[in-house]
Design an enzyme around this catalytic site. Structure first.
Site, PDB file in Angstrom:
ATOM      1  N   ASP A   1      -1.403  -8.205  26.789  1.00 51.81           N
ATOM      2  CA  ASP A   1      -0.008  -8.284  27.243  1.00 51.81           C
ATOM      3  C   ASP A   1       0.596  -9.613  26.779  1.00 51.81           C
ATOM      4  OD1 ASP A   1       2.432  -7.682  28.311  1.00 51.81           O
ATOM      5  OD2 ASP A   1       1.821  -7.864  30.405  1.00 51.81           O
TER       6      ASP A   1
ATOM      7  N   ASN B   1      10.289  -3.321  24.102  1.00 51.34           N
ATOM      8  CA  ASN B   1      11.386  -3.983  24.824  1.00 51.34           C
ATOM      9  C   ASN B   1      11.939  -5.170  24.044  1.00 51.34           C
ATOM     10  OD1 ASN B   1       8.945  -5.298  25.264  1.00 51.34           O
ATOM     11  ND2 ASN B   1       9.513  -6.047  27.289  1.00 51.34           N
TER      12      ASN B   1
HETATM   13 ZN    ZN Z   1       3.811  -5.939  28.513  1.00 48.77          ZN
END
Ligand code: ZN
Length: 455
Positions: free
Chosen positions: A316, A89
Protein backbone atom coordinates in the site's frame (compact mmCIF):
# COMPACT_ATOMS: atom_id res chain seq x y z
CA UNK A 1 23.92 -20.04 -22.46
CA UNK A 2 23.62 -16.25 -22.66
CA UNK A 3 23.58 -15.74 -18.89
CA UNK A 4 23.96 -18.04 -15.92
CA UNK A 5 22.96 -16.99 -12.40
CA UNK A 6 24.38 -19.14 -9.60
CA UNK A 7 23.50 -19.05 -5.93
CA UNK A 8 21.26 -20.40 -3.22
CA UNK A 9 18.28 -20.44 -5.57
CA UNK A 10 14.70 -20.67 -4.30
CA UNK A 11 13.43 -23.50 -6.47
CA UNK A 12 10.52 -25.93 -5.94
CA UNK A 13 9.74 -24.68 -2.48
CA UNK A 14 13.14 -24.14 -0.91
CA UNK A 15 16.58 -22.63 -1.45
CA UNK A 16 19.24 -24.91 -2.96
CA UNK A 17 22.63 -24.49 -4.64
CA UNK A 18 21.70 -24.25 -8.31
CA UNK A 19 22.40 -22.49 -11.58
CA UNK A 20 19.81 -20.77 -13.74
CA UNK A 21 20.34 -20.67 -17.49
CA UNK A 22 18.76 -17.56 -19.03
CA UNK A 23 18.15 -16.81 -22.72
CA UNK A 24 16.20 -13.81 -24.02
CA UNK A 25 15.12 -12.94 -20.50
CA UNK A 26 13.53 -16.35 -19.88
CA UNK A 27 14.74 -19.08 -17.53
CA UNK A 28 15.44 -21.98 -19.90
CA UNK A 29 17.34 -24.32 -17.62
CA UNK A 30 17.74 -25.07 -13.91
CA UNK A 31 20.65 -27.36 -13.07
CA UNK A 32 23.55 -27.85 -10.67
CA UNK A 33 26.07 -26.57 -13.20
CA UNK A 34 25.50 -24.64 -16.45
CA UNK A 35 28.14 -23.12 -18.71
CA UNK A 36 27.40 -19.59 -19.81
CA UNK A 37 28.82 -16.75 -21.87
CA UNK A 38 28.37 -14.62 -18.75
CA UNK A 39 28.04 -15.96 -15.23
CA UNK A 40 26.85 -14.09 -12.17
CA UNK A 41 27.95 -16.16 -9.18
CA UNK A 42 26.24 -15.15 -5.95
CA UNK A 43 27.76 -17.93 -3.85
CA UNK A 44 25.66 -18.66 -0.76
CA UNK A 45 23.43 -15.66 -1.18
CA UNK A 46 19.68 -16.21 -1.56
CA UNK A 47 18.34 -15.90 -5.11
CA UNK A 48 14.57 -15.36 -4.80
CA UNK A 49 11.90 -14.59 -7.39
CA UNK A 50 11.30 -10.87 -7.87
CA UNK A 51 8.41 -9.84 -5.64
CA UNK A 52 4.96 -8.73 -6.80
CA UNK A 53 3.60 -5.70 -4.93
CA UNK A 54 -0.11 -5.83 -5.74
CA UNK A 55 -0.91 -2.50 -4.07
CA UNK A 56 0.95 0.71 -4.93
CA UNK A 57 -0.08 4.33 -5.49
CA UNK A 58 2.48 5.89 -7.83
CA UNK A 59 0.39 9.12 -7.98
CA UNK A 60 0.78 9.31 -11.74
CA UNK A 61 -0.98 11.14 -13.37
CA UNK A 62 -1.96 14.19 -11.36
CA UNK A 63 0.08 14.07 -8.15
CA UNK A 64 3.56 13.52 -9.53
CA UNK A 65 5.14 15.86 -6.98
CA UNK A 66 4.61 12.96 -4.52
CA UNK A 67 5.75 10.15 -6.84
CA UNK A 68 5.72 9.25 -10.51
CA UNK A 69 6.01 6.03 -12.42
CA UNK A 70 9.78 6.20 -12.80
CA UNK A 71 10.53 7.10 -9.16
CA UNK A 72 7.95 4.58 -7.94
CA UNK A 73 9.22 1.71 -10.07
CA UNK A 74 12.83 2.59 -9.14
CA UNK A 75 11.89 2.36 -5.45
CA UNK A 76 10.15 -0.96 -6.14
CA UNK A 77 13.20 -2.35 -7.96
CA UNK A 78 15.49 -1.41 -5.06
CA UNK A 79 13.18 -3.33 -2.75
CA UNK A 80 13.34 -6.47 -4.88
CA UNK A 81 9.90 -5.87 -6.42
CA UNK A 82 9.77 -6.58 -10.17
CA UNK A 83 6.01 -6.30 -10.73
CA UNK A 84 3.64 -3.68 -9.28
CA UNK A 85 -0.11 -3.21 -9.55
CA UNK A 86 -1.00 0.47 -9.45
CA UNK A 87 -4.21 1.83 -7.91
CA UNK A 88 -6.75 4.01 -9.76
CA UNK A 89 -7.19 6.96 -7.35
CA UNK A 90 -5.08 9.29 -9.44
CA UNK A 91 -6.10 12.66 -10.96
CA UNK A 92 -8.03 12.00 -13.09
CA UNK A 93 -9.14 8.71 -11.57
CA UNK A 94 -9.14 5.56 -13.71
CA UNK A 95 -12.78 4.48 -13.95
CA UNK A 96 -13.35 3.56 -17.61
CA UNK A 97 -11.66 1.71 -20.45
CA UNK A 98 -10.74 5.09 -21.99
CA UNK A 99 -9.13 6.22 -18.70
CA UNK A 100 -7.18 2.99 -18.53
CA UNK A 101 -5.88 3.45 -22.08
CA UNK A 102 -4.92 7.06 -21.33
CA UNK A 103 -3.05 6.10 -18.18
CA UNK A 104 -1.29 3.25 -19.96
CA UNK A 105 -0.14 5.56 -22.76
CA UNK A 106 1.08 8.09 -20.21
CA UNK A 107 3.02 5.80 -17.83
CA UNK A 108 4.27 2.94 -20.00
CA UNK A 109 7.39 4.78 -21.20
CA UNK A 110 8.47 5.47 -17.62
CA UNK A 111 7.98 2.06 -16.01
CA UNK A 112 11.22 0.52 -14.76
CA UNK A 113 9.57 -2.75 -13.63
CA UNK A 114 6.57 -4.70 -14.92
CA UNK A 115 3.23 -3.21 -13.98
CA UNK A 116 -0.52 -3.66 -14.09
CA UNK A 117 -3.31 -1.14 -13.53
CA UNK A 118 -6.47 -1.31 -11.43
CA UNK A 119 -9.79 0.10 -12.53
CA UNK A 120 -11.82 2.03 -9.93
CA UNK A 121 -15.48 1.08 -9.44
CA UNK A 122 -18.00 3.89 -9.19
CA UNK A 123 -21.15 2.28 -10.55
CA UNK A 124 -21.08 4.76 -13.41
CA UNK A 125 -18.77 3.59 -16.19
CA UNK A 126 -19.29 0.07 -17.63
CA UNK A 127 -16.35 -1.37 -15.74
CA UNK A 128 -16.75 -4.82 -17.31
CA UNK A 129 -15.58 -3.42 -20.68
CA UNK A 130 -12.18 -2.66 -19.16
CA UNK A 131 -11.61 -6.25 -18.01
CA UNK A 132 -9.14 -7.18 -20.79
CA UNK A 133 -6.77 -4.41 -19.66
CA UNK A 134 -7.37 -4.23 -15.92
CA UNK A 135 -5.29 -6.14 -13.37
CA UNK A 136 -8.39 -6.07 -11.22
CA UNK A 137 -11.12 -3.78 -9.94
CA UNK A 138 -10.78 -1.55 -6.91
CA UNK A 139 -13.73 -0.75 -4.70
CA UNK A 140 -13.44 1.99 -2.07
CA UNK A 141 -16.02 1.40 0.66
CA UNK A 142 -14.38 3.93 2.99
CA UNK A 143 -13.18 7.44 2.20
CA UNK A 144 -9.46 7.94 1.61
CA UNK A 145 -7.20 9.72 -0.93
CA UNK A 146 -9.18 10.54 -4.09
CA UNK A 147 -12.93 10.55 -4.67
CA UNK A 148 -13.77 6.98 -5.64
CA UNK A 149 -15.92 6.31 -2.59
CA UNK A 150 -18.94 4.01 -3.01
CA UNK A 151 -20.87 4.58 0.22
CA UNK A 152 -24.37 3.56 -0.83
CA UNK A 153 -23.95 -0.11 0.01
CA UNK A 154 -27.37 -1.05 -1.33
CA UNK A 155 -25.89 -0.43 -4.80
CA UNK A 156 -23.01 -2.85 -4.32
CA UNK A 157 -24.59 -6.07 -5.62
CA UNK A 158 -25.69 -4.24 -8.76
CA UNK A 159 -22.23 -2.75 -9.33
CA UNK A 160 -20.50 -6.09 -8.84
CA UNK A 161 -22.90 -8.41 -10.71
CA UNK A 162 -21.80 -7.47 -14.27
CA UNK A 163 -18.15 -8.12 -13.36
CA UNK A 164 -18.58 -11.74 -12.33
CA UNK A 165 -17.97 -13.11 -15.82
CA UNK A 166 -14.75 -11.17 -16.35
CA UNK A 167 -12.59 -13.29 -14.04
CA UNK A 168 -10.78 -10.24 -12.68
CA UNK A 169 -10.56 -9.96 -8.88
CA UNK A 170 -12.44 -7.22 -7.05
CA UNK A 171 -10.07 -5.67 -4.50
CA UNK A 172 -11.70 -3.75 -1.69
CA UNK A 173 -10.69 -0.96 0.67
CA UNK A 174 -12.88 -2.17 3.51
CA UNK A 175 -13.83 0.47 6.04
CA UNK A 176 -17.51 1.04 6.74
CA UNK A 177 -18.09 4.69 5.89
CA UNK A 178 -21.33 4.84 7.88
CA UNK A 179 -19.36 3.93 11.02
CA UNK A 180 -16.54 6.37 10.22
CA UNK A 181 -19.04 9.21 9.95
CA UNK A 182 -20.70 8.32 13.24
CA UNK A 183 -17.50 9.18 15.14
CA UNK A 184 -17.17 12.81 16.05
CA UNK A 185 -13.88 13.12 18.01
CA UNK A 186 -11.08 14.71 16.00
CA UNK A 187 -8.09 12.35 15.88
CA UNK A 188 -4.76 13.85 16.94
CA UNK A 189 -2.37 10.88 16.75
CA UNK A 190 -2.27 7.23 15.60
CA UNK A 191 -3.97 6.03 18.81
CA UNK A 192 -7.00 8.30 18.48
CA UNK A 193 -7.07 7.65 14.74
CA UNK A 194 -7.45 3.94 15.49
CA UNK A 195 -10.45 4.87 17.64
CA UNK A 196 -11.92 7.12 14.95
CA UNK A 197 -11.64 4.40 12.29
CA UNK A 198 -11.94 1.36 14.52
CA UNK A 199 -11.26 -2.31 13.67
CA UNK A 200 -15.03 -2.93 13.82
CA UNK A 201 -15.53 -0.67 10.78
CA UNK A 202 -13.29 -2.97 8.74
CA UNK A 203 -15.11 -6.03 9.97
CA UNK A 204 -18.46 -4.48 9.06
CA UNK A 205 -17.28 -3.49 5.57
CA UNK A 206 -15.86 -6.94 4.91
CA UNK A 207 -19.16 -8.49 5.96
CA UNK A 208 -21.08 -6.22 3.57
CA UNK A 209 -18.53 -6.86 0.78
CA UNK A 210 -18.76 -10.64 1.11
CA UNK A 211 -22.53 -10.37 1.02
CA UNK A 212 -22.45 -8.38 -2.23
CA UNK A 213 -19.77 -10.35 -4.11
CA UNK A 214 -22.06 -12.68 -6.03
CA UNK A 215 -19.94 -14.71 -8.44
CA UNK A 216 -16.92 -12.41 -8.14
CA UNK A 217 -13.54 -13.26 -6.73
CA UNK A 218 -12.95 -10.88 -3.82
CA UNK A 219 -9.63 -9.65 -2.49
CA UNK A 220 -9.45 -7.68 0.76
CA UNK A 221 -6.70 -5.06 0.75
CA UNK A 222 -4.51 -4.10 3.74
CA UNK A 223 -6.24 -6.28 6.31
CA UNK A 224 -5.88 -4.67 9.75
CA UNK A 225 -8.27 -6.36 12.17
CA UNK A 226 -8.83 -9.71 13.81
CA UNK A 227 -12.57 -9.40 13.24
CA UNK A 228 -12.25 -9.11 9.46
CA UNK A 229 -9.65 -11.88 9.47
CA UNK A 230 -12.06 -14.17 11.30
CA UNK A 231 -14.73 -13.51 8.67
CA UNK A 232 -12.31 -14.34 5.86
CA UNK A 233 -10.27 -17.12 7.44
CA UNK A 234 -11.61 -18.51 10.70
CA UNK A 235 -8.72 -19.65 12.88
CA UNK A 236 -8.29 -23.39 13.15
CA UNK A 237 -8.33 -24.83 16.60
CA UNK A 238 -4.78 -25.73 17.46
CA UNK A 239 -1.41 -24.36 18.34
CA UNK A 240 -1.69 -21.18 16.24
CA UNK A 241 -4.95 -20.21 17.92
CA UNK A 242 -4.52 -17.29 20.28
CA UNK A 243 -0.76 -17.66 20.36
CA UNK A 244 1.14 -14.50 21.24
CA UNK A 245 3.20 -13.10 18.38
CA UNK A 246 6.49 -14.24 17.00
CA UNK A 247 6.39 -18.03 17.24
CA UNK A 248 7.20 -20.39 14.42
CA UNK A 249 4.33 -21.13 12.06
CA UNK A 250 2.55 -24.36 12.82
CA UNK A 251 0.66 -24.74 9.55
CA UNK A 252 2.42 -24.73 6.19
CA UNK A 253 1.61 -21.98 3.72
CA UNK A 254 -1.74 -22.18 1.97
CA UNK A 255 -3.36 -24.85 4.09
CA UNK A 256 -5.76 -22.39 5.61
CA UNK A 257 -6.73 -20.94 2.28
CA UNK A 258 -10.12 -22.59 1.90
CA UNK A 259 -12.01 -23.38 -1.28
CA UNK A 260 -11.09 -22.01 -4.72
CA UNK A 261 -13.61 -19.22 -4.67
CA UNK A 262 -12.70 -18.05 -1.17
CA UNK A 263 -11.82 -14.37 -1.03
CA UNK A 264 -8.12 -13.65 -0.71
CA UNK A 265 -6.45 -10.97 1.36
CA UNK A 266 -3.26 -9.01 1.85
CA UNK A 267 -1.49 -7.35 4.78
CA UNK A 268 1.00 -4.48 4.81
CA UNK A 269 4.34 -4.42 6.63
CA UNK A 270 3.16 -1.37 8.61
CA UNK A 271 0.13 -3.23 9.97
CA UNK A 272 2.35 -6.19 10.83
CA UNK A 273 5.24 -4.27 12.39
CA UNK A 274 4.01 -0.91 13.71
CA UNK A 275 1.79 -0.53 16.75
CA UNK A 276 -0.59 2.40 17.31
CA UNK A 277 0.53 2.64 20.95
CA UNK A 278 4.25 1.98 20.67
CA UNK A 279 4.58 4.08 17.51
CA UNK A 280 2.14 6.83 18.49
CA UNK A 281 5.10 9.23 18.34
CA UNK A 282 5.16 8.89 14.56
CA UNK A 283 2.33 11.42 14.51
CA UNK A 284 1.09 12.10 10.99
CA UNK A 285 3.89 9.92 9.56
CA UNK A 286 1.95 7.06 11.15
CA UNK A 287 -1.37 8.09 9.60
CA UNK A 288 -2.80 5.79 6.96
CA UNK A 289 -6.11 4.11 6.09
CA UNK A 290 -6.91 1.77 7.69
CA UNK A 291 -5.01 3.05 10.76
CA UNK A 292 -2.27 1.37 12.75
CA UNK A 293 -3.82 -0.95 15.33
CA UNK A 294 -2.99 -1.92 18.88
CA UNK A 295 -0.96 -4.92 19.87
CA UNK A 296 -3.70 -7.58 20.09
CA UNK A 297 -4.83 -6.89 16.52
CA UNK A 298 -1.29 -6.77 15.25
CA UNK A 299 -0.36 -10.08 16.84
CA UNK A 300 -3.41 -11.75 15.33
CA UNK A 301 -2.33 -10.45 11.90
CA UNK A 302 1.26 -11.62 12.38
CA UNK A 303 0.12 -15.12 13.37
CA UNK A 304 -2.26 -15.31 10.41
CA UNK A 305 0.49 -14.10 8.11
CA UNK A 306 2.84 -16.79 9.44
CA UNK A 307 0.38 -19.65 9.09
CA UNK A 308 -0.74 -18.64 5.59
CA UNK A 309 -4.29 -17.51 6.41
CA UNK A 310 -3.28 -14.12 5.01
CA UNK A 311 -2.36 -14.75 1.40
CA UNK A 312 -0.13 -11.86 0.45
CA UNK A 313 2.16 -9.15 1.57
CA UNK A 314 1.48 -5.82 -0.20
CA UNK A 315 2.90 -2.42 0.63
CA UNK A 316 0.00 0.00 0.00
CA UNK A 317 2.85 2.34 -0.99
CA UNK A 318 1.10 5.72 -0.66
CA UNK A 319 3.66 8.52 -0.54
CA UNK A 320 3.02 12.11 0.53
CA UNK A 321 5.68 14.78 0.97
CA UNK A 322 6.91 15.54 4.47
CA UNK A 323 5.58 19.09 4.26
CA UNK A 324 2.13 17.67 3.45
CA UNK A 325 2.38 15.47 6.52
CA UNK A 326 3.60 18.43 8.61
CA UNK A 327 0.32 20.33 8.60
CA UNK A 328 -1.03 18.72 11.77
CA UNK A 329 -2.47 15.26 12.28
CA UNK A 330 -6.11 15.96 11.43
CA UNK A 331 -5.27 17.77 8.16
CA UNK A 332 -2.38 15.55 7.05
CA UNK A 333 -3.12 13.19 4.16
CA UNK A 334 -3.26 9.47 4.97
CA UNK A 335 -0.68 7.09 3.54
CA UNK A 336 2.93 5.94 3.93
CA UNK A 337 5.58 4.84 1.42
CA UNK A 338 6.57 1.16 1.56
CA UNK A 339 7.32 -0.67 -1.66
CA UNK A 340 11.10 -0.31 -1.26
CA UNK A 341 11.17 -1.55 2.36
CA UNK A 342 8.48 -4.27 2.16
CA UNK A 343 10.60 -7.36 1.45
CA UNK A 344 13.83 -5.98 3.00
CA UNK A 345 12.09 -5.54 6.40
CA UNK A 346 10.61 -9.03 6.27
CA UNK A 347 13.98 -10.51 5.33
CA UNK A 348 15.27 -9.57 8.79
CA UNK A 349 12.68 -11.97 10.24
CA UNK A 350 13.92 -14.64 7.83
CA UNK A 351 17.42 -14.00 9.15
CA UNK A 352 16.22 -14.29 12.77
CA UNK A 353 14.40 -17.55 12.03
CA UNK A 354 11.01 -16.03 12.86
CA UNK A 355 9.67 -16.17 9.28
CA UNK A 356 10.36 -19.14 7.00
CA UNK A 357 11.72 -17.96 3.68
CA UNK A 358 9.18 -20.17 1.89
CA UNK A 359 6.30 -18.30 3.56
CA UNK A 360 7.81 -14.95 2.56
CA UNK A 361 8.30 -16.07 -1.06
CA UNK A 362 4.76 -17.42 -1.12
CA UNK A 363 3.27 -14.19 0.28
CA UNK A 364 5.40 -11.69 -1.64
CA UNK A 365 5.88 -13.50 -4.94
CA UNK A 366 3.90 -16.65 -5.75
CA UNK A 367 0.52 -15.90 -4.20
CA UNK A 368 -0.06 -12.39 -5.65
CA UNK A 369 1.00 -13.73 -9.06
CA UNK A 370 -1.58 -16.51 -8.79
CA UNK A 371 -4.35 -14.23 -7.57
CA UNK A 372 -3.85 -11.66 -10.33
CA UNK A 373 -2.78 -14.11 -13.06
CA UNK A 374 0.67 -12.61 -13.58
CA UNK A 375 3.68 -14.23 -15.28
CA UNK A 376 5.90 -13.73 -12.22
CA UNK A 377 6.61 -14.85 -8.69
CA UNK A 378 8.27 -18.18 -9.41
CA UNK A 379 11.68 -19.44 -10.48
CA UNK A 380 11.02 -22.19 -13.03
CA UNK A 381 11.82 -23.10 -16.63
CA UNK A 382 9.72 -20.95 -18.93
CA UNK A 383 9.27 -18.10 -16.43
CA UNK A 384 10.74 -14.62 -17.01
CA UNK A 385 14.05 -14.21 -15.18
CA UNK A 386 12.85 -11.76 -12.51
CA UNK A 387 15.23 -12.37 -9.61
CA UNK A 388 16.27 -10.66 -6.36
CA UNK A 389 19.49 -11.58 -4.57
CA UNK A 390 19.75 -11.14 -0.79
CA UNK A 391 22.72 -11.40 1.55
CA UNK A 392 21.35 -11.99 5.05
CA UNK A 393 24.67 -10.89 6.54
CA UNK A 394 24.50 -7.44 4.99
CA UNK A 395 21.83 -5.48 6.84
CA UNK A 396 21.37 -1.77 6.24
CA UNK A 397 19.54 0.84 8.23
CA UNK A 398 16.44 2.34 6.61
CA UNK A 399 17.05 6.02 5.92
CA UNK A 400 14.23 7.85 4.17
CA UNK A 401 16.63 10.23 2.49
CA UNK A 402 18.41 7.33 0.81
CA UNK A 403 15.24 5.66 -0.47
CA UNK A 404 14.15 6.22 -4.05
CA UNK A 405 10.61 7.43 -3.43
CA UNK A 406 10.16 11.15 -4.04
CA UNK A 407 8.76 11.57 -0.54
CA UNK A 408 12.16 10.66 0.99
CA UNK A 409 10.93 9.51 4.41
CA UNK A 410 9.87 6.20 5.89
CA UNK A 411 7.80 5.19 8.93
CA UNK A 412 10.52 2.56 9.41
CA UNK A 413 13.33 5.11 9.72
CA UNK A 414 16.23 3.65 11.69
CA UNK A 415 15.14 0.00 11.44
CA UNK A 416 17.43 -2.64 10.02
CA UNK A 417 16.52 -4.16 6.69
CA UNK A 418 18.09 -6.50 4.17
CA UNK A 419 17.90 -4.79 0.79
CA UNK A 420 18.59 -6.85 -2.35
CA UNK A 421 22.17 -6.68 -3.54
CA UNK A 422 21.14 -7.42 -7.11
CA UNK A 423 17.82 -7.49 -8.95
CA UNK A 424 17.15 -8.83 -12.44
CA UNK A 425 14.23 -7.99 -14.70
CA UNK A 426 14.02 -10.49 -17.58
CA UNK A 427 17.68 -11.31 -16.98
CA UNK A 428 18.88 -7.70 -17.07
CA UNK A 429 20.37 -6.29 -13.89
CA UNK A 430 18.21 -3.38 -12.76
CA UNK A 431 19.85 -3.17 -9.32
CA UNK A 432 23.58 -3.72 -9.01
CA UNK A 433 25.33 -3.56 -5.63
CA UNK A 434 22.26 -1.82 -4.17
CA UNK A 435 22.37 0.88 -6.88
CA UNK A 436 19.40 1.16 -9.26
CA UNK A 437 20.01 0.98 -13.00
CA UNK A 438 16.41 0.75 -14.15
CA UNK A 439 15.62 1.72 -17.69
CA UNK A 440 12.44 3.78 -18.23
CA UNK A 441 10.04 1.84 -20.43
CA UNK A 442 11.68 -1.52 -19.78
CA UNK A 443 8.81 -2.57 -17.53
CA UNK A 444 6.18 -4.51 -19.45
CA UNK A 445 2.46 -3.87 -19.02
CA UNK A 446 0.75 -6.95 -17.59
CA UNK A 447 -2.98 -7.43 -17.92
CA UNK A 448 -3.26 -10.58 -15.87
CA UNK A 449 -5.07 -13.63 -17.08
CA UNK A 450 -8.81 -13.74 -16.59
CA UNK A 451 -8.97 -17.17 -15.09
CA UNK A 452 -10.04 -19.02 -12.02
CA UNK A 453 -7.53 -19.26 -9.21
CA UNK A 454 -5.31 -22.29 -9.56
CA UNK A 455 -4.42 -23.80 -6.22
ZN1 ZN B 1 -4.14 1.83 -1.09
Amino acid sequence: MELVVEGNVFFEGRPRKLSLGIEDGIIVSVKKVIKGVRTADFGDRLVLPGAVDAHVHFRDPGMTHKEDFLSGTTAAACGGVTTVLDMPNTRPPVISLADLNDKLASVRGRAGVDFGLFLGLTGRGQAERAAPLAAGYKLYMGSTTGDLLVDDYFLLPGILAPLAGTGRPVAVHAEDETMLRARKAVPRDPLTYDEARPPESEESAVRRFLGALGGNRGHVCHLSSRGALELLRPAKAGPSDGKAGGGAPSVPAREGAGPQTAPTCEVTPHHLLLDAKDHNGLGALGKMNPPLRKRDQREALWNAFLDGRIDCLASDHAPHLEEEKDQGFAEAPAGVPGTETMVPLMMTFVKDGRLPVERLVDAACARPSEIFGLPAGRIAVGMPAHLAVYDLHELRVVRGKRLNSKCAWSPFEGREACFPKAVFLRGRRIVDDWEPSVSPGEGVFQTGKARALAK
